[in-house]
Design a protein around this motif. Structure first.
Motif, PDB file in Angstrom:
ATOM      1  N   ALA A 123      32.962  87.563  91.293  1.00 50.67           N
ATOM      2  CA  ALA A 123      33.901  88.572  91.788  1.00 50.67           C
ATOM      3  C   ALA A 123      33.582  88.902  93.238  1.00 50.67           C
ATOM      4  N   THR A 145      37.661  86.999  90.348  1.00 57.21           N
ATOM      5  CA  THR A 145      38.265  88.317  90.548  1.00 57.21           C
ATOM      6  C   THR A 145      38.157  88.703  92.012  1.00 57.21           C
ATOM      7  N   TYR A 197      32.865  97.093  87.394  1.00 53.42           N
ATOM      8  CA  TYR A 197      32.585  95.697  87.039  1.00 53.42           C
ATOM      9  C   TYR A 197      31.255  95.595  86.292  1.00 53.42           C
TER      10      TYR A 197
END
Length: 477
Positions: A142, A164, A214
């Protein structure tokens, strides 16, 4: 048991969860992968500040405000005193970081900074990257924050290895309006993946918010790479309480504003954001086996503290390329270390891949070096030879051991950084052999890199090159 065997067993006993590949890199396993079946690959959080000066953290010498969270991070791991950025500007260094190679090997890496208006220049989607190579090792990936490696629809983090993405594609945006400029025609700068989004809040906090979420929702089935590329403390000069300032700014470059006080608020806000992320790691039991790296993409800008160096962003003087760099990995790295090892941005790719039991793509060998043996204390500090060039004012530099050759316009210098970190004493005439040796070495290296075309974009800080302290006449862009 001899002393070597005892040392090896003692070292291994302190880090039982480190991957076998990581230990093998130190030479301490003697080629035996004793922990391969039980090793747990580390999570990775890579935190990149934007235009942060070498001495902008109190642990690096900041005298006017405190950065307690980053200071604590440094005390819990290794603090480098001779770490460098791949470039003196943002985008070019990011090419070095994500590819583990000199940015001059790619056309996009010659843009300094990368022009957001050119959709044909950026990070090629088929080029191996830190996130794409970690994905092959089972990592989730991410990126929250700044991309700056090419514009949609051709380029983007989701096309180059990240699962992401939330953040901005370009070089900067307003911290409150999240637009890429000012005025009614300014474009929205925030994206969720490849879709523009609107959010309310101070951008530094928004990035930290996403990181916290996250980590909290991490399923722990796969290790993760979490890249946090803050725009702080890059202009515009807005602290977390300065929302009203955003309505008055005439240009995103914010030439008419800013102050040391505002800059301090921006850096302290960055420190607090990092502190929130680290606290979340602790609360979720992930801190011990998570590698956390903090560094900057280049030297500081107009309000930064680069002491004891001269120079700043856009310059190949030490103040433009020497950056803070901190690494913490409680499961494997002894705390409280200060390393004089010369390191550079592109070292992080081979280092992190080694920790994850991976390696660079053999078709794209890294120009950086694996720092794990240094971090583990298994290898002494060794000399390095590193190269830089910058189109603005025809700058070039090489550091080899303690010696540095520097050219700015038509002025050439030879400095001994062990004796003179402020780059004042020019040894070019006193030591012509070393001067000519390094100059020729730079020329030979440069022939292996792409030629910088005339149309390549270049900028200079505040519109003025600050190299006149060495006799170069400042020029307006």
């Amino acid at each position: 048991m001899n002393r070597i065997d005892h040392s090896r067993r003692s070292f291994i006993s302190r880090i039982p969860k480190v991957s076998a590949a990581s230990l093998a890199a130190t030479g301490l396993l003697g080629g035996k992968w004793a922990y391969a079946k039980t090793a747990v690959k580390p999570n990775i959080i890579f935190i990149l500040a934007d235009d942060l000066g070498y001495a902008d953290l109190s642990v690096y010498g900041q005298r006017h405000f405190e950065t307690p969270h980053l200071d604590k991070l440094a005390k819990q791991g290794v603090r480098f005193t001779q770490a460098y950025a791949n470039s003196a500007v943002c985008s070019a260094t990011r090419f070095g970081l994500i590819t583990g190679r000199y940015q001059y090997r790619l056309r996009g890496g010659l843009e300094e900074p990368l022009s957001s208006s050119n959709n044909n220049i950026g990070l090629p989607v088929d080029h191996p990257t830190l996130p794409s190579l970690l994905k092959k090792q089972g990592y989730k990936t991410a990126l929250f924050g700044k991309w700056h490696l090419g514009s949609l629809p051709t380029f983007g983090p989701l096309k180059s290895g990240y699962d992401t993405f939330f953040g901005n594609y370009g070089g900067a945006l307003d911290y409150f309006t999240h637009k890429t400029n000012v005025g009614p025609d300014a474009k929205e700068g925030l994206f969720e993946g490849e879709v523009p989004v609107e959010k309310v809040g101070y951008y530094t906090d928004l990035i930290a918010d996403r990181a916290v979420d996250y980590i909290k929702t991490h399923d722990k089935k796969n290790p993760f790479l979490l890249s946090l590329h803050f725009t702080a403390p890059h202009w515009p000069w807005e602290g977390p309480e300065d929302e009203a300032v955003a309505q008055e700014i005439k240009s995103l470059f914010h030439y008419e504003g800013g102050s040391l006080e505002t800059y301090a608020k921006m850096v302290k806000s960055l420190d607090e954001a990092v502190g929130r992320v680290l606290k979340t790691l602790d609360a979720n039991g992930l801190a011990k086996n998570t590698i956390v790296i903090f560094t900057s993409d280049n030297g500081g800008e107009r309000f930064s503290d680069t002491w004891p160096f001269t120079g700043q962003k856009t310059e190949l003087l030490e103040g433009g390329i020497r950056v803070p760099a901190i690494v913490r990995w409680p499961a494997a790295i002894k705390s409280g270390q200060v390393s004089e090892q010369v390191a550079i941005t592109m070292d992080w790719l081979p280092t992190l891949l080694s920790a994850a039991e991976g390696a660079p793509d053999p078709a794209y060998p890294s120009d950086g070096e694996n720092l794990l043996p240094i971090l583990f204390g298994a290898q002494p500090v060794k000399p390095r030879t590193l190269f830089w060039r910058y189109k603005g004012n025809n700058q070039r530099a090489i550091r080899s051991g303690d010696w540095k050759y520097l050219k700015i316009a038509n002025n050439e210098f030879l400095f001994n950084l062990a004796e003179d970190v402020r780059e004042r004493a020019n040894y070019a005439e006193r030591n012509p052999e070393k001067f000519n040796e390094l100059k020729q070495q730079w020329e030979s290296w440069n022939k292996t890199m792409l030629v910088i075309p005339q149309e390549a974009n270049t900028h200079v800080v505040d519109g003025t090159l600050q190299a006149d302290r060495h006799g170069v006449i400042s020029t307006k862009k």
